[in-house]
Write an enzyme that holds these catalytic residues in place. Structure first.
Site, PDB file in Angstrom:
ATOM      1  N   HIS A   1      -3.710 -16.949  16.442  1.00  0.00           N
ATOM      2  CA  HIS A   1      -3.403 -17.907  17.517  1.00  0.00           C
ATOM      3  C   HIS A   1      -4.580 -18.873  17.584  1.00  0.00           C
ATOM      4  CE1 HIS A   1      -1.965 -18.478  21.972  1.00  0.00           C
ATOM      5  NE2 HIS A   1      -2.135 -19.617  21.335  1.00  0.00           N
ATOM      6  N   ASP A   2      -4.379 -20.079  17.031  1.00  0.00           N
ATOM      7  CA  ASP A   2      -5.478 -21.046  16.991  1.00  0.00           C
ATOM      8  C   ASP A   2      -4.853 -22.412  16.707  1.00  0.00           C
ATOM      9  OD1 ASP A   2      -8.094 -22.253  16.575  1.00  0.00           O
ATOM     10  OD2 ASP A   2      -8.827 -20.257  16.033  1.00  0.00           O
TER      11      ASP A   2
ATOM     12  N   THR B   1       3.892  -6.483  24.783  1.00  0.00           N
ATOM     13  CA  THR B   1       4.562  -5.470  25.613  1.00  0.00           C
ATOM     14  C   THR B   1       3.602  -4.811  26.605  1.00  0.00           C
ATOM     15  OG1 THR B   1       4.275  -3.929  23.784  1.00  0.00           O
ATOM     16  CG2 THR B   1       6.440  -4.935  24.018  1.00  0.00           C
TER      17      THR B   1
ATOM     18  N   ARG C   1       9.659   6.380  19.230  1.00  0.00           N
ATOM     19  CA  ARG C   1       9.357   7.804  19.333  1.00  0.00           C
ATOM     20  C   ARG C   1      10.586   8.634  18.966  1.00  0.00           C
ATOM     21  NH1 ARG C   1       5.096   6.109  19.119  1.00  0.00           N
ATOM     22  NH2 ARG C   1       3.262   6.472  20.402  1.00  0.00           N
TER      23      ARG C   1
ATOM     24  N   GLN D   1       2.632   4.935  25.286  1.00  0.00           N
ATOM     25  CA  GLN D   1       3.765   4.013  25.273  1.00  0.00           C
ATOM     26  C   GLN D   1       4.661   4.333  26.464  1.00  0.00           C
ATOM     27  OE1 GLN D   1       3.917   1.484  23.348  1.00  0.00           O
ATOM     28  NE2 GLN D   1       3.133   1.949  21.297  1.00  0.00           N
TER      29      GLN D   1
HETATM   30  O1  C5P Z   1       0.951   5.232  17.746  1.00  0.00           O
HETATM   31  P1  C5P Z   1       2.008   4.243  18.109  1.00  0.00           P
HETATM   32  O2  C5P Z   1       3.349   4.520  17.467  1.00  0.00           O
HETATM   33  O3  C5P Z   1       2.122   4.030  19.599  1.00  0.00           O
HETATM   34  O4  C5P Z   1       1.472   2.877  17.459  1.00  0.00           O
HETATM   35  C1  C5P Z   1       2.132   1.655  17.681  1.00  0.00           C
HETATM   36  C2  C5P Z   1       1.449   0.574  16.932  1.00  0.00           C
HETATM   37  O5  C5P Z   1       2.060  -0.651  17.285  1.00  0.00           O
HETATM   38  C3  C5P Z   1      -0.034   0.407  17.239  1.00  0.00           C
HETATM   39  O6  C5P Z   1      -0.659  -0.105  16.059  1.00  0.00           O
HETATM   40  C4  C5P Z   1      -0.045  -0.627  18.332  1.00  0.00           C
HETATM   41  O7  C5P Z   1      -1.229  -1.366  18.382  1.00  0.00           O
HETATM   42  C5  C5P Z   1       1.108  -1.517  17.881  1.00  0.00           C
HETATM   43  N1  C5P Z   1       1.716  -2.315  18.937  1.00  0.00           N
HETATM   44  C6  C5P Z   1       2.232  -1.745  20.086  1.00  0.00           C
HETATM   45  N2  C5P Z   1       2.775  -2.565  21.039  1.00  0.00           N
HETATM   46  C7  C5P Z   1       2.827  -3.894  20.831  1.00  0.00           C
HETATM   47  C8  C5P Z   1       2.315  -4.460  19.677  1.00  0.00           C
HETATM   48  C9  C5P Z   1       1.748  -3.624  18.730  1.00  0.00           C
HETATM   49  O8  C5P Z   1       2.229  -0.530  20.268  1.00  0.00           O
HETATM   50  N3  C5P Z   1       3.388  -4.637  21.739  1.00  0.00           N
END
Ligand code: C5P
Length: 236
Positions: free
Chosen positions: A67-68, A124, A185, A194
């Site tokens: 982003h730049d 998110t 998940r 999450q």
């Molecule tokens: O371990 P987990 O499945 O939660 O990892 C999700 C991956 O997705 C991590 O690398 C996290 O930084 C990335 N991510 C996320 N949510 C976002 C963008 C990226 O969990 N909105």
């Protein structure tokens, strides 16, 4: 680039230790998944780490969310494309000129097939309070749609979004515009930090093209078995 890969799974390599990451990667296979390198590993281990993974035959998503100003982002995407990555990304909120410059750079700089260029809509991690502090509205879904369409119109190949937004976006964007989602998940796995999670199958049924999965695979007793179980749940 490994074009034979039918799995939508992208394994997030969230490690601060390259040996631990290499041990995990050795248990996986380029035919069964892709890999994501984010800001932490890239900052620690740089382009050599990305080249190593590409050299091992994996499709690599370089998740640096550029982003730049358009010229700077184009140069960064050029550098990413020269590493041979399969996908890289920008923030859609950088504007149409920035997204377009990134896409043009991806196309003209790649050493083989051009990397896919995806765009982040709204992070998110943004709840209504954070979101309204930036945008002076609480209508996150509307902003996600607006930014996804901005990205599509500027030539991006897809967006990174929440699986919960996929159903809505799938109706608004072209079929070939890809949706990439974290927060996945499998049944019975720990949701960790999450909040709004979805199973791999539910996400695919909602129209998601690529699933970013971290800890359910990387922290599993057998990462290979965990990956295979996800693929099997998707009939792959
Ligand atoms: O371990 P987990 O499945 O939660 O990892 C999700 C991956 O997705 C991590 O690398 C996290 O930084 C990335 N991510 C996320 N949510 C976002 C963008 C990226 O969990 N909105």
């Amino acid at each position: 680039m490994n074009t034979a890969n039918a799995s939508p799974v992208i394994v997030a390599l969230d490690y601060d230790d390259i040996q631990a990451a290499k041990t995990l990667v050795a248990k996986l296979s380029p035919e069964l998944c892709r890999l994501k390198v984010g800001k932490e590993m890239f900052t620690l281990y740089g382009p050599e780490w990305v080249k190593y993974l590409v050299g091992e035959g994996f499709d690599v998503f370089l998740d640096l969310k550029f982003h730049d100003i358009p010229n700077t982002v184009a140069k960064a995407v050029t550098a990413a494309a020269k590493l041979g990555v399969w996908m890289t990304n920008v923030h859609a909120s950088g504007g149409p000129d920035m997204v377009r410059a990134a896409k043009e750079a991806a196309q003209s700089a790649s050493i083989g097939a051009a990397p896919l260029l995806t765009a982040v809509t709204v992070l998110t991690s943004m709840d209504e309070r954070q979101f309204s502090a930036v945008y002076q509205t609480t209508d996150i879904a509307k902003k996600v749609s607006e930014l996804a369409l901005l990205a599509q119109n500027a030539g991006a190949d897809g967006v990174v979004c929440s699986a919960k937004e996929a159903l809505l976006l799938r109706k608004q964007v072209d079929r070939k515009f890809c949706l990439v989602t974290p927060g996945i998940r499998p049944h019975g796995s720990d949701s960790n930090d999450q909040i709004r999670v979805m199973t791999p199958l539910a996400a695919i049924q909602a129209g998601v093209d690529y699933l970013v999965v971290g800890r359910p695979i990387t922290q599993a007793d057998s990462p290979f078995d965990a990956l295979c179980a996800i693929n099997k749940s998707l009939a792959i």
